[in-house]
Design an enzyme around this catalytic site. Sequence first.
Site, PDB file in Angstrom:
ATOM      1  N   HIS A   5       1.679   8.321   0.406  1.00 16.53           N
ATOM      2  CA  HIS A   5       1.703   8.714   1.674  1.00 16.53           C
ATOM      3  C   HIS A   5       0.800   9.916   2.148  1.00 16.53           C
ATOM      4  O   HIS A   5       0.797  10.323   3.161  1.00 16.53           O
ATOM      5  CB  HIS A   5       3.081   8.991   2.452  1.00 16.53           C
ATOM      6  CG  HIS A   5       3.963   7.623   2.008  1.00 16.53           C
ATOM      7  ND1 HIS A   5       4.763   7.515   0.883  1.00 16.53           N
ATOM      8  CD2 HIS A   5       3.950   6.560   2.841  1.00 16.53           C
ATOM      9  CE1 HIS A   5       5.024   6.229   0.827  1.00 16.53           C
ATOM     10  NE2 HIS A   5       4.840   5.480   2.149  1.00 16.53           N
ATOM     11  N   SER A  33      -2.267  -3.671  -2.387  1.00 19.87           N
ATOM     12  CA  SER A  33      -3.354  -3.220  -1.526  1.00 19.87           C
ATOM     13  C   SER A  33      -4.092  -2.171  -2.067  1.00 19.87           C
ATOM     14  O   SER A  33      -3.740  -1.293  -2.455  1.00 19.87           O
ATOM     15  CB  SER A  33      -2.688  -2.959   0.077  1.00 19.87           C
ATOM     16  OG  SER A  33      -1.836  -2.022   0.052  1.00 19.87           O
TER      17      SER A  33
HETATM   18  C1  MET Z   1       5.363  -1.648   2.068  1.00 21.15           C
HETATM   19  S1  MET Z   1       5.351  -2.454   0.655  1.00 21.15           S
HETATM   20  C2  MET Z   1       3.595  -2.950   0.343  1.00 21.15           C
HETATM   21  C3  MET Z   1       3.417  -3.710  -0.572  1.00 21.15           C
HETATM   22  C4  MET Z   1       2.094  -4.607  -0.427  1.00 21.15           C
HETATM   23  N1  MET Z   1       2.047  -5.365  -1.771  1.00 21.15           N
HETATM   24  C5  MET Z   1       0.997  -3.404  -0.610  1.00 21.15           C
HETATM   25  O1  MET Z   1       0.569  -3.273  -1.654  1.00 21.15           O
HETATM   26  O2  MET Z   1       0.548  -3.096   0.463  1.00 21.15           O
END
Ligand code: MET
Length: 756
Positions: free
Chosen positions: A695, A433
């Site tokens: 985070h 993402s």
């Molecule tokens: C909580 S793991 C998240 C993986 C997902 N493909 C992202 O990049 O958001």
Amino acid sequence: MLNTIIGYPRIGGKRELKFALEKYFKHEIPAEELKSVAAQIRKQHYGYFAEQNIDLVPCGDFSFYDNLLDTALQFGIIPERYVKSGLNDLDTYFAMARGVQTDSVDLKALPMKKWFNTNYHYIEPEFDGKNVVKFNPVFLSGLIDEANELKLNYKVAQTGPFTLLKLVKYVAGTSVNDLRDALVSEYVEFLDFCRSKNASFVSFAEPSLVKDLTAEDKQLFVEIYRKLLSVKGNLKIGLDTYFGDIRDIYNEVTSLGFDAISLDFREGRKTFDLIRANGFPKDTVLVAGLINGKNIWRSNYDTVIKALDELKSLGINCALGCSCSLLHVPESTEFETKLSAKILSYLSFARQKLAELNEIKAIVNGDSGADKFLADNRALFSVKRVEDDAALDAKIASLTEADFTRLPERTERLRIQHDVLGLPLFPTTTIGSFPQTAQIRALRRDFKNGAITRQAYEDGIAALTVDCLRLQEELGLDVLVHGEFERNDMVEYFGEKLDGYIFTQNGWVQSYGSRCVKPPVIWGNVTRKEAMTVKMSAFANSKSDKDVKGMLTGPVTIFNWSFPREDLPVKTSIQQLALALRDEVLDLEKAGIRIIQIDEAALKEKLPLRRSDWESEYLDFAIPAFRLVHSGVKPETQIHTHMCYSEFNEIIPWIDAMDADVITFEASRSDFAVLDALKANNFKTEVGPGVYDIHSPRVPSVDEIVNALKLIVSREDYHKVWVNPDCGLKTRGNEETKKSLQNLVEAAKILRSQYN
Ligand code: MET
Ligand SMILES: [Zn+2]
């Protein structure tokens, strides 16, 4: 027969507590207003308990943030730095929960950990030896006053000392032995306090009893409770256990002289056997946790009554209860306006479970009119809720070892992939993402509200995707992602596209503090009605000369973050999901996608609490399910996976056995401790230990990332190392993301120049 519950969700049916907390955090309302919202919620809940004739109601299970943190605060287990902050009790509490940053105070939050095998997170208390361990009924006093004023028949529900001692983090050279005696004395004070408030019943939650226990653990538990029970005076003392059975300590627990003991008959696979084999004391009430506190389906009354009959035939004095606190289910189906009457008749959230407790009690006690409850429930269970899918069953039955085995073996495959993909050393990539900015959320909202057409929405998403690809090309990343702008959630997105899922409007469950999740519900047999991601992935792949990864959520994670069926084995549900995803993987491959990532972020979450159950009850089907998803692809198609939010050190060999080609994972916050475990286990999968923490909005410097990479290559063959952040970027802003990735690419180049 009486009934009781261990705890009730506190966020409020309309998430009133969440919104009040968030306003308080933003200084938009004063503490008084937050407290009054909380009191309102509790009063409403006590009303529900009364309506459903709950005989003994919990008082003290309420929390502004987390019960374990309440307990730590109440017994003075507050690290010195928070005490010194000079904040009042409530703000000290929130500082420990979520950190605080003002002109004069700058404190980080205590760590957050997953609560046993749930998706609820607790705050990990910290003991540094300098704390003044002293009982102080910070929140409890008011809660008991409230219960007294309402003239409730209540039990003071508290986390017990054993579980607290097991979950505290001991720092500065301290250990459990430095805390236990002082803590137990203060629990004695706590009992005195309860007595002084005219409470008559105290119940201690000790979920740590369902884990594997050592001889020292058992001794600790027995010593603590011998002491507490010896000073109980006219108080009645109960023990609540849940999330499993207490096989390691059953005899000790039942011989201590508790007035009541709650046992979990749902997750506690051995609970019934333990009772049959060892008996149960005559003068203790067994609170039989027969109603599932963790799932959202109506109970089958006949099954519950049959169990109660057997317990009674053994001469046991029984009360009816739930397997655990109702904290883990949404508050009430009354807020669901879009589900059909048929679906609703099968659902039971917390408030409906109160009614079940009441109805079953009435049936067992032979109350007049109770026959109708039984007849209605029988009618519900007399028809099959979901028809079998014969074709799907046959497909699962015909699976053989070959379907779970990818060929050729990994070393051979990786050689082929290196030739075909032509990637540099230290390939750079991201987890999937990209920032979900206000613009994207507005686009989604407009489409949902009908303010824009589907075409306009899809055009908007496509434009964002192309921008995201251009950005990644400019940054010089090697393997691109499409950015996941079309997804609001990595499970819900797939649930919506699969057959067999239903969704609630308000089925919120507290995840931590003010944060809630709304898990989708697996209603029926899960099948793929159409391709789910192929159009988007193929589009993105066609817009760049570089490889764009196909992006899927894995079967175990989709399952673990949904409410599961109770009429189908877990293994079968996961296999259904795996077969649906397998078709998707093959379609992606057909559409020319050469790298496919299958995220298993939540794989570790449902690992059984007892070591002895890991292989026989979970990993034995969870790991093969992942292999089933990807075993059909060509050798040159590269399969990635991603994991986060947990420590994997203990299950490294099983992660390798997923047989992916590449894994990216969260590691930077644990100082790459996992690298030693990878080495010790001779881990074969190529690895991308996240080189910075997503985070936080902080931008990591080039040096920092180079250092992280140096640490990685000191433990790992550099040919196998990928360079990436530790998780998806969706919670981050555009600017910091760009800068961070620039530095990441720069750092990879530096390493490349040294190793080429
Ligand atoms: C909580 S793991 C998240 C993986 C997902 N493909 C992202 O990049 O958001
Ligand atoms: Zn992640």
